[in-house]
Design a protein around this motif. Structure first.
Motif, PDB file in Angstrom:
ATOM      1  N   ALA A   1       0.922  -1.448  -0.111  1.00  0.00           N
ATOM      2  CA  ALA A   1      -0.098   0.286   0.024  1.00  0.00           C
ATOM      3  C   ALA A   1       0.729   1.238   0.076  1.00  0.00           C
ATOM      4  CB  ALA A   1      -0.953   0.004   1.288  1.00  0.00           C
ATOM      5  N   TRP A   2       1.749   1.425   0.785  1.00  0.00           N
ATOM      6  CA  TRP A   2       2.651   2.443   0.821  1.00  0.00           C
ATOM      7  C   TRP A   2       3.619   2.729  -0.321  1.00  0.00           C
ATOM      8  CZ3 TRP A   2       7.695   4.325   0.468  1.00  0.00           C
ATOM      9  CH2 TRP A   2       7.870   5.503   1.087  1.00  0.00           C
ATOM     10  N   ALA A   3       3.817   1.712  -0.847  1.00  0.00           N
ATOM     11  CA  ALA A   3       4.764   1.843  -2.182  1.00  0.00           C
ATOM     12  C   ALA A   3       3.758   2.227  -3.255  1.00  0.00           C
ATOM     13  CB  ALA A   3       5.452   0.324  -2.364  1.00  0.00           C
ATOM     14  N   ILE A   4       2.554   1.521  -3.407  1.00  0.00           N
ATOM     15  CA  ILE A   4       1.804   1.865  -4.330  1.00  0.00           C
ATOM     16  C   ILE A   4       1.430   3.346  -4.272  1.00  0.00           C
ATOM     17  CG2 ILE A   4      -0.633   1.831  -5.219  1.00  0.00           C
ATOM     18  CD1 ILE A   4      -0.233  -1.102  -4.508  1.00  0.00           C
ATOM     19  N   GLN A   5       1.168   4.137  -3.034  1.00  0.00           N
ATOM     20  CA  GLN A   5       1.027   5.463  -2.921  1.00  0.00           C
ATOM     21  C   GLN A   5       2.162   6.323  -3.393  1.00  0.00           C
ATOM     22  OE1 GLN A   5      -0.713   6.888   0.790  1.00  0.00           O
ATOM     23  NE2 GLN A   5      -0.082   9.005   0.220  1.00  0.00           N
ATOM     24  N   ALA A   6       3.153   5.959  -3.068  1.00  0.00           N
ATOM     25  CA  ALA A   6       4.535   6.666  -3.443  1.00  0.00           C
ATOM     26  C   ALA A   6       4.641   6.433  -4.881  1.00  0.00           C
ATOM     27  CB  ALA A   6       5.702   5.909  -2.846  1.00  0.00           C
ATOM     28  N   ALA A   7       4.255   5.406  -5.518  1.00  0.00           N
ATOM     29  CA  ALA A   7       4.725   5.329  -7.006  1.00  0.00           C
ATOM     30  C   ALA A   7       3.697   6.147  -7.661  1.00  0.00           C
ATOM     31  CB  ALA A   7       4.516   3.848  -7.611  1.00  0.00           C
TER      32      ALA A   7
END
Length: 279
Positions: free
Chosen positions: A58-64
């Protein structure tokens, strides 16, 4: 003898665990006013971001999504759940307690959330402090190290007798496996000891895990989601480990129920560490 498997459920292929981690991420994001963290990353010129122990992603997707020109690397012990991923997000199956497959000074940001307290040293390779030291080496000068973790000893100290017994047993169990459920309160000392950071900022936030109201809605929500996640986690661990370590299921159920009792004042300390590399 230390257990030779990861002690917790994984998000990959586990819908309940994926939902748990996604809900916690949403609560963190709400606490940070929709941002990824307590630091305004938009002010930086970001090219490469690393999420250690990415869980549901979830965090990585938001960052991307927020930084489409940056490359986002995400690593975890288990595969990501099946879900659409941004093109600039790259996942690697990796155990961060082993040597990491990245070159030094590669990343503008290295992030870790609720991971360091679960680092196991079953092979006597690395503990959390060594993982943090290696993570620091992956950051370019001027880049950021961001760590968020919960000190579970604070829950044992503030909860009732059932909570104290159960959480103390969990702390002992983790310690036997080389992990440290108290690592969050040591983050400032650990990060400073790497020698890469001139200024290490650590914020402690006391989150309600009991059943008492708080005037801060964002803190209340984050505490509520972390509490629910902890209850699911400890029930799962109790089922898996009762025969191995004597973590009695009745002990676990009593702790989970005690947190929900009216007037429970149990709480847990969340530590948020932000450090900018200087060398």
């Amino acid at each position: 003898m230390p257990h030779t498997e990861y002690l917790l459920p994984s998000a990959g292929g586990n819908e309940r665990e994926t939902n748990r981690l996604d809900a916690i991420h949403k609560a963190f994001s709400a606490y940070f006013d929709g941002r990824l963290c307590g630091v305004d990353l938009a002010q930086g010129n970001l090219h490469n971001i690393l999420d250690l122990g990415c869980g549901s992603g979830a965090w990585a997707i938001q960052a991307a999504n927020e930084f489409p020109v940056a490359q986002i690397a995400a690593v975890d012990l288990s595969p990501l759940p099946v879900r659409p991923l941004p093109e600039n997000l790259h996942f690697a199956l990796a155990d961060i307690s082993q040597p990491m497959p990245f070159e030094p000074r590669t990343f503008d940001v290295v992030h870790s959330r609720l991971v360091m307290c679960h680092i196991l040293t079953v092979s006597q390779v690395k503990d959390a402090s060594k993982v943090i030291s290696e993570a620091a080496q992956l950051i370019r000068p001027g880049g950021l190290l961001l760590i968020e973790d919960v000190d579970m000893k604070s829950l044992a100290e503030t909860g009732g007798p059932s909570s104290s017994r159960c959480v103390s047993k969990m702390i002992e169990l983790w310690r036997e496996n080389g992990a440290d459920f108290e690592v969050a309160r040591k983050l400032q000392e650990i990060v400073q000891s790497t020698g890469y950071f001139a200024n290490v900022e650590v914020q402690r936030i006391n989150l309600p895990f009991g059943n008492t109201a708080s005037g801060d809605e964002r803190r209340q929500r984050l505490g509520h989601e972390l509490k629910k996640g902890w209850q699911q986690l400890v029930m799962s661990a109790g089922e898996r480990l009762a025969t191995l370590y004597g973590l009695d299921e009745e002990m676990v159920r009593a702790h989970v129920q005690e947190l929900d009792e009216v007037g429970s004042k149990a709480s847990a300390d969340l530590y948020i560490c932000a450090a900018r590399r200087c060398t």
